[in-house]
Design a protein around this motif. Structure first.
Motif, PDB file in Angstrom:
ATOM      1  N   ILE A  22       1.447  -3.648   2.400  1.00 56.90           N
ATOM      2  CA  ILE A  22       0.867  -2.303   2.617  1.00 56.90           C
ATOM      3  C   ILE A  22      -0.657  -2.362   2.494  1.00 56.90           C
ATOM      4  O   ILE A  22      -1.384  -1.739   3.274  1.00 56.90           O
ATOM      5  N   PHE A  23      -1.108  -3.180   1.529  1.00 53.41           N
ATOM      6  CA  PHE A  23      -2.551  -3.293   1.311  1.00 53.41           C
ATOM      7  C   PHE A  23      -3.254  -3.795   2.588  1.00 53.41           C
ATOM      8  O   PHE A  23      -4.348  -3.372   2.919  1.00 53.41           O
ATOM      9  N   GLN A  24      -2.565  -4.691   3.280  1.00 56.29           N
ATOM     10  CA  GLN A  24      -3.169  -5.247   4.500  1.00 56.29           C
ATOM     11  C   GLN A  24      -2.970  -4.358   5.740  1.00 56.29           C
ATOM     12  O   GLN A  24      -3.557  -4.599   6.789  1.00 56.29           O
ATOM     13  N   SER A  25      -2.082  -3.393   5.618  1.00 53.53           N
ATOM     14  CA  SER A  25      -1.779  -2.609   6.831  1.00 53.53           C
ATOM     15  C   SER A  25      -2.881  -1.584   7.105  1.00 53.53           C
ATOM     16  O   SER A  25      -3.662  -1.235   6.230  1.00 53.53           O
ATOM     17  N   GLN A  26      -2.862  -1.109   8.330  1.00 48.99           N
ATOM     18  CA  GLN A  26      -3.905  -0.154   8.732  1.00 48.99           C
ATOM     19  C   GLN A  26      -3.407   1.283   8.697  1.00 48.99           C
ATOM     20  O   GLN A  26      -4.137   2.204   8.382  1.00 48.99           O
ATOM     21  N   TYR A  27      -2.139   1.443   9.079  1.00 46.69           N
ATOM     22  CA  TYR A  27      -1.641   2.815   9.279  1.00 46.69           C
ATOM     23  C   TYR A  27      -0.602   3.252   8.235  1.00 46.69           C
ATOM     24  O   TYR A  27      -0.133   4.366   8.284  1.00 46.69           O
ATOM     25  N   LEU A  28      -0.179   2.316   7.346  1.00 44.32           N
ATOM     26  CA  LEU A  28       0.930   2.650   6.452  1.00 44.32           C
ATOM     27  C   LEU A  28       0.441   2.896   5.045  1.00 44.32           C
ATOM     28  O   LEU A  28      -0.500   2.249   4.569  1.00 44.32           O
ATOM     29  N   LYS A  29       1.154   3.842   4.407  1.00 49.75           N
ATOM     30  CA  LYS A  29       0.708   4.255   3.085  1.00 49.75           C
ATOM     31  C   LYS A  29       1.606   3.669   2.001  1.00 49.75           C
ATOM     32  O   LYS A  29       1.163   3.352   0.915  1.00 49.75           O
ATOM     33  N   ALA A  30       2.906   3.541   2.328  1.00 49.15           N
ATOM     34  CA  ALA A  30       3.842   3.055   1.314  1.00 49.15           C
ATOM     35  C   ALA A  30       5.043   2.423   2.009  1.00 49.15           C
ATOM     36  O   ALA A  30       5.269   2.623   3.205  1.00 49.15           O
TER      37      ALA A  30
ATOM     38  N   VAL B 169       9.158   2.499   5.717  1.00 52.20           N
ATOM     39  CA  VAL B 169       7.697   2.572   5.575  1.00 52.20           C
ATOM     40  C   VAL B 169       7.266   4.031   5.739  1.00 52.20           C
ATOM     41  O   VAL B 169       7.937   4.808   6.418  1.00 52.20           O
ATOM     42  N   VAL B 170       6.185   4.358   5.091  1.00 55.67           N
ATOM     43  CA  VAL B 170       5.666   5.730   5.158  1.00 55.67           C
ATOM     44  C   VAL B 170       4.284   5.670   5.837  1.00 55.67           C
ATOM     45  O   VAL B 170       3.441   4.862   5.445  1.00 55.67           O
ATOM     46  N   TYR B 171       4.117   6.494   6.846  1.00 60.71           N
ATOM     47  CA  TYR B 171       2.821   6.515   7.545  1.00 60.71           C
ATOM     48  C   TYR B 171       1.787   7.226   6.689  1.00 60.71           C
ATOM     49  O   TYR B 171       2.092   8.196   5.998  1.00 60.71           O
ATOM     50  N   ASN B 172       0.581   6.739   6.800  1.00 66.71           N
ATOM     51  CA  ASN B 172      -0.519   7.416   6.112  1.00 66.71           C
ATOM     52  C   ASN B 172      -0.878   8.685   6.897  1.00 66.71           C
ATOM     53  O   ASN B 172      -1.259   8.602   8.061  1.00 66.71           O
ATOM     54  N   PRO B 173      -0.731   9.858   6.277  1.00 65.26           N
ATOM     55  CA  PRO B 173      -1.003  11.103   7.038  1.00 65.26           C
ATOM     56  C   PRO B 173      -2.463  11.206   7.483  1.00 65.26           C
ATOM     57  O   PRO B 173      -2.782  11.981   8.377  1.00 65.26           O
ATOM     58  N   TYR B 174      -3.323  10.433   6.867  1.00 61.98           N
ATOM     59  CA  TYR B 174      -4.739  10.523   7.265  1.00 61.98           C
ATOM     60  C   TYR B 174      -5.085   9.654   8.476  1.00 61.98           C
ATOM     61  O   TYR B 174      -6.210   9.642   8.940  1.00 61.98           O
ATOM     62  N   ASN B 175      -4.050   8.910   8.914  1.00 59.70           N
ATOM     63  CA  ASN B 175      -4.284   8.079  10.111  1.00 59.70           C
ATOM     64  C   ASN B 175      -4.937   8.841  11.236  1.00 59.70           C
ATOM     65  O   ASN B 175      -5.769   8.343  11.966  1.00 59.70           O
ATOM     66  N   PHE B 176      -4.435  10.051  11.360  1.00 57.70           N
ATOM     67  CA  PHE B 176      -4.825  10.803  12.562  1.00 57.70           C
ATOM     68  C   PHE B 176      -6.044  11.692  12.365  1.00 57.70           C
ATOM     69  O   PHE B 176      -6.452  12.383  13.274  1.00 57.70           O
TER      70      PHE B 176
ATOM     71  N   ILE C  22       8.730  -5.999  -4.666  1.00 54.53           N
ATOM     72  CA  ILE C  22       7.842  -4.828  -4.670  1.00 54.53           C
ATOM     73  C   ILE C  22       6.380  -5.292  -4.559  1.00 54.53           C
ATOM     74  O   ILE C  22       5.575  -4.726  -3.809  1.00 54.53           O
ATOM     75  N   GLU C  23       6.059  -6.344  -5.297  1.00 52.90           N
ATOM     76  CA  GLU C  23       4.707  -6.884  -5.236  1.00 52.90           C
ATOM     77  C   GLU C  23       4.370  -7.364  -3.811  1.00 52.90           C
ATOM     78  O   GLU C  23       3.280  -7.120  -3.276  1.00 52.90           O
ATOM     79  N   TYR C  24       5.353  -8.007  -3.185  1.00 56.13           N
ATOM     80  CA  TYR C  24       5.195  -8.501  -1.809  1.00 56.13           C
ATOM     81  C   TYR C  24       4.934  -7.325  -0.850  1.00 56.13           C
ATOM     82  O   TYR C  24       4.008  -7.348  -0.035  1.00 56.13           O
ATOM     83  N   PHE C  25       5.747  -6.292  -1.050  1.00 50.38           N
ATOM     84  CA  PHE C  25       5.567  -5.092  -0.180  1.00 50.38           C
ATOM     85  C   PHE C  25       4.170  -4.486  -0.398  1.00 50.38           C
ATOM     86  O   PHE C  25       3.521  -4.033   0.549  1.00 50.38           O
ATOM     87  N   ARG C  26       3.745  -4.475  -1.672  1.00 51.26           N
ATOM     88  CA  ARG C  26       2.415  -3.896  -1.950  1.00 51.26           C
ATOM     89  C   ARG C  26       1.321  -4.659  -1.214  1.00 51.26           C
ATOM     90  O   ARG C  26       0.384  -4.064  -0.690  1.00 51.26           O
TER      91      ARG C  26
ATOM     92  N   SER D 209       9.915   1.600  -4.455  1.00 52.79           N
ATOM     93  CA  SER D 209       8.843   1.771  -3.456  1.00 52.79           C
ATOM     94  C   SER D 209       7.552   1.169  -3.993  1.00 52.79           C
ATOM     95  O   SER D 209       7.447   0.905  -5.194  1.00 52.79           O
ATOM     96  N   THR D 210       6.600   1.000  -3.093  1.00 48.32           N
ATOM     97  CA  THR D 210       5.328   0.397  -3.511  1.00 48.32           C
ATOM     98  C   THR D 210       4.539   1.333  -4.422  1.00 48.32           C
ATOM     99  O   THR D 210       3.686   0.890  -5.157  1.00 48.32           O
ATOM    100  N   THR D 211       4.817   2.622  -4.370  1.00 47.63           N
ATOM    101  CA  THR D 211       4.067   3.537  -5.246  1.00 47.63           C
ATOM    102  C   THR D 211       4.776   3.794  -6.575  1.00 47.63           C
ATOM    103  O   THR D 211       4.140   3.859  -7.616  1.00 47.63           O
ATOM    104  N   SER D 212       6.130   3.887  -6.541  1.00 43.42           N
ATOM    105  CA  SER D 212       6.827   4.238  -7.785  1.00 43.42           C
ATOM    106  C   SER D 212       7.474   3.021  -8.443  1.00 43.42           C
ATOM    107  O   SER D 212       8.064   3.130  -9.514  1.00 43.42           O
ATOM    108  N   GLY D 213       7.416   1.885  -7.812  1.00 45.34           N
ATOM    109  CA  GLY D 213       8.068   0.691  -8.359  1.00 45.34           C
ATOM    110  C   GLY D 213       9.567   0.882  -8.371  1.00 45.34           C
ATOM    111  O   GLY D 213      10.121   1.466  -7.419  1.00 45.34           O
ATOM    112  N   ARG D 214      10.168   0.476  -9.449  1.00 45.36           N
ATOM    113  CA  ARG D 214      11.628   0.614  -9.489  1.00 45.36           C
ATOM    114  C   ARG D 214      12.058   1.889 -10.206  1.00 45.36           C
ATOM    115  O   ARG D 214      13.210   2.077 -10.495  1.00 45.36           O
ATOM    116  N   THR D 215      11.129   2.732 -10.495  1.00 48.58           N
ATOM    117  CA  THR D 215      11.455   4.009 -11.125  1.00 48.58           C
ATOM    118  C   THR D 215      12.522   4.667 -10.265  1.00 48.58           C
ATOM    119  O   THR D 215      12.297   4.881  -9.064  1.00 48.58           O
ATOM    120  N   PRO D 216      13.657   4.977 -10.812  1.00 50.98           N
ATOM    121  CA  PRO D 216      14.705   5.497  -9.922  1.00 50.98           C
ATOM    122  C   PRO D 216      14.351   6.872  -9.364  1.00 50.98           C
ATOM    123  O   PRO D 216      14.045   7.784 -10.097  1.00 50.98           O
TER     124      PRO D 216
END
Ligand code: C2E
Ligand code: MG
Ligand code: MG
Length: 540
Positions: A87-95, A156-163, A80-84, A107-114
């Motif tokens: 994502i931190f380095q990506s331009q268009y992805l949010k999670a 991966v989840v796209y950042n909706p603000y990309n556009f 999860i840390e690796y994914f974070r 997920s990178t936002t919720s961690g392992r919270t089921p």
């Protein structure tokens, strides 16, 4: 006659009508042009958004590949840390995260919270294993749907603000994913107006209802981008063009509204005014003296027609005689000039056998079977001999038709003097002159004007004079304005007649007759001085 007021009203009405028509035409053209402009802007916009979409899709693909080749334990803290970090380095992805059977494992936002309780279904599951979700509610931001892509167990989840940066005034866009194998299509971003799938999945431009669409597709990314705008907005953006076109249309409409009737009525009325003037006997005739160059004695006069139109403009005979010729009524002018000449000079012609009046006749006169009977009748009524009436014919007329030549022969048989007018400007050739039996040639004033210059026209003058002498033709020189010009011809041994301002301008009959009388008195006085009464004059 149309009054000035009527003409103004017609001009105003036609200006208004044509300006309105011009503005309407401008509106139609402007409208089409504005739409065309909007289409091309829309095309550019679609290209721009498509490029951005491709950039984000490329990034998501690379990211999913990296995630799937992670050596970390699935959904471990380290992963999860690796994914974070990714994502931190990506331009268009949010999670990013892991999903299995539509359930989010981490997920990178919720961690392992089921979050695994909810199962999500993709809008498109490609046969190559890619799943596309139009929305994954846990990642929603500000009510904006988020698009997610899954390959294997990574998503991966796209950042909706990309556009957001791609937003343009009045322009909208929709992104559609295509599954090449199943021909399925799913709209991921944007809510297009209700249009067929074909509009969204085929490259091109279309107008459906009140909306313009421009679609661009990328095969590599299995998707299309459709930009769209309502026609009202499109025209709003391009309103400047419409306004310019309407203004230009109205301007030219108004301009033609002003000028068309003027040209039309001018042209039309010149002809009609001329006909009215002929009927009303409102044309006048002036007479220009033709002198014997050696003595200066007036031996002929050329009758020249004059016309002042209904607007008090003097119209040149070169202009109105031509109109009459083109419209087929020049014969009326010939008749009028002859009538005036015989009325003005009848008694003079009867009394002075050495003096002659010449009239100009047109080609159609020569071809008119009534022409010679008309001459005969008028001369008969005026009791004037045909010898006292000459005709001047422009040489181009006579070169054309046999019928003209026949008329010339008949005129000469009757005793008329026939001169070729404006000689040297047309078909002058020796053979032609020899063929055509005339009395004289009138050398065109263009030759006279050239005297004193080194123009070629001057160099052929001696030839013309010699030729005339050989053929036994009298030479009349037109357009003599200066003494130098007169002297040039006076040097010739031929008995040349001359016409031009140096000897007298065209003047009304009364003035001409007075001039003749004065000349006669002068000559008589001269003769008396030379030979006083009672002197014995030797006779041989
Ligand atoms: P045209 O028969 O060659 O007439 C001679 C023209 O030269 C006349 O022009 C006369 O005014 C002009 N002219 C005479 N002397 C001089 C001069 O020293 N210098 C210059 N620059 N011009 C001179 P106008 O009266 O304007 O007539 C032009 C033409 O219109 C005539 O040329 C003739 O072809 C035609 N025309 C005139 N009256 C009649 C007519 O009654 N019937 C016909 N069918 N044509 C006519
Ligand atoms: Mg003439
Ligand atoms: Mg002439």
């Amino acid at each position: 006659m149309r009054t000035l007021l009527q003409r103004i009203i017609v001009a105003i009405i036609s200006t208004i009508v044509l300006a309105t028509a011009g503005a309407l035409g401008g509106y139609v053209v402007g409208h089409a042009y504005a739409l065309r402009q909007a289409e091309s802007r829309l095309d550019q916009y679609a290209d721009k958004v498509l490029l951005a979409t491709i950039a984000s899709t490329s990034e998501s693909r690379a990211m999913l590949e990296t995630m799937n080749s992670s050596s970390y334990r699935l959904c471990s803290d380290a992963e999860i840390e690796y994914f974070r970090q990714l994502i931190f380095q990506s331009q268009y992805l949010k999670a990013a995260g892991r999903m299995r059977n539509g359930r989010i494992e981490c997920s990178t936002t919720s961690g392992r919270t089921p979050l695994a309780a909810t199962q999500y279904s993709p809008v498109m599951a490609r046969q190559n294993g890619t799943k596309i979700y139009k929305n994954l509610p846990p990642f929603r931001v500000d009510d904006q749907n988020v698009v997610a892509v899954q390959i294997g167990e990574a998503f991966v989840v796209y950042n909706p603000y990309n556009f957001v940066s791609l937003a343009a005034r009045h322009m909208h866009f929709a992104a559609t994913a295509i599954d090449v194998q199943s021909h399925q299509a799913g709209q991921l971003i944007g809510d297009t107006p209700n249009v067929s799938q074909a509009i969204l999945t085929q490259e091109g431009t279309a107008k459906v209802g009140e909306t313009l669409f421009a679609t661009r597709c990328s095969k590599d990314h299995d998707g299309c981008l459709t930009a769209y705008i309502s026609t009202a907005d499109a025209l709003g953006i391009s309103r400047g063009y419409s306004i310019v076109f309407i203004a230009v249309g109205a301007f030219f409409g108004a301009l033609s509204g002003v000028f068309f009737p003027m040209l039309y009525s001018r042209n039309k009325s010149v002809e009609q005014q001329l006909i009215r003037a002929i009927r009303a006997d409102a044309l006048t005739v002036v007479y220009q003296p033709i002198v014997e160059l050696s003595t200066g004695k007036i031996v002929e006069a050329e009758a020249l027609v004059r016309w002042t139109d209904e607007y008090k403009n003097a119209v040149s005979p070169d202009v109105f005689v031509k109109i009459a010729e083109e419209k087929g009524f020049v014969g009326e002018i010939t008749k009028l000039v002859l009538r005036h000449a015989l009325r003005d000079f009848g008694s003079t012609l009867r009394a002075r056998s050495f003096f002659r009046i010449n009239i100009n006749i047109a080609a159609s006169d020569l071809a008119d079977s009534n022409f010679i009977p008309m001459l005969d009748k008028q001369l008969g009524d005026a009791e004037v001999s045909p010898r006292s009436l000459g005709v001047e014919i422009t040489e181009s007329y006579t070169a054309r038709q046999q019928i003209a030549r026949n008329t010339i022969v008949r005129l000469r048989e009757r005793g008329h003097y026939v001169a070729i007018d404006d000689f040297g400007t047309g078909y002058s050739s020796l053979a032609y002159l020899h063929d055509l039996s005339v009395d004289a040639i009138k050398i065109d004033k263009a030759f006279t004007k050239a005297i004193g210059t080194d123009a070629v026209t001057v160099s052929i003058l001696p030839q013309i004079l010699t030729m005339a002498e050989t053929l036994g033709l009298r030479v009349v020189v037109e357009g003599i304005e200066t003494k130098v010009q007169a002297d040039y011809f006076a040097a010739s041994e031929q008995d040349i007649h001359a016409q031009g301002w140096l000897f007298g301008r065209p003047i009304p009959a009364r003035a001409f007759l007075q001039m003749l009388d004065e000349e006669e008195a002068r000559l008589t006085k001269q003769a008396e001085e030379e030979y006083p009464a009672g002197a014995i004059v030797a006779t041989y």
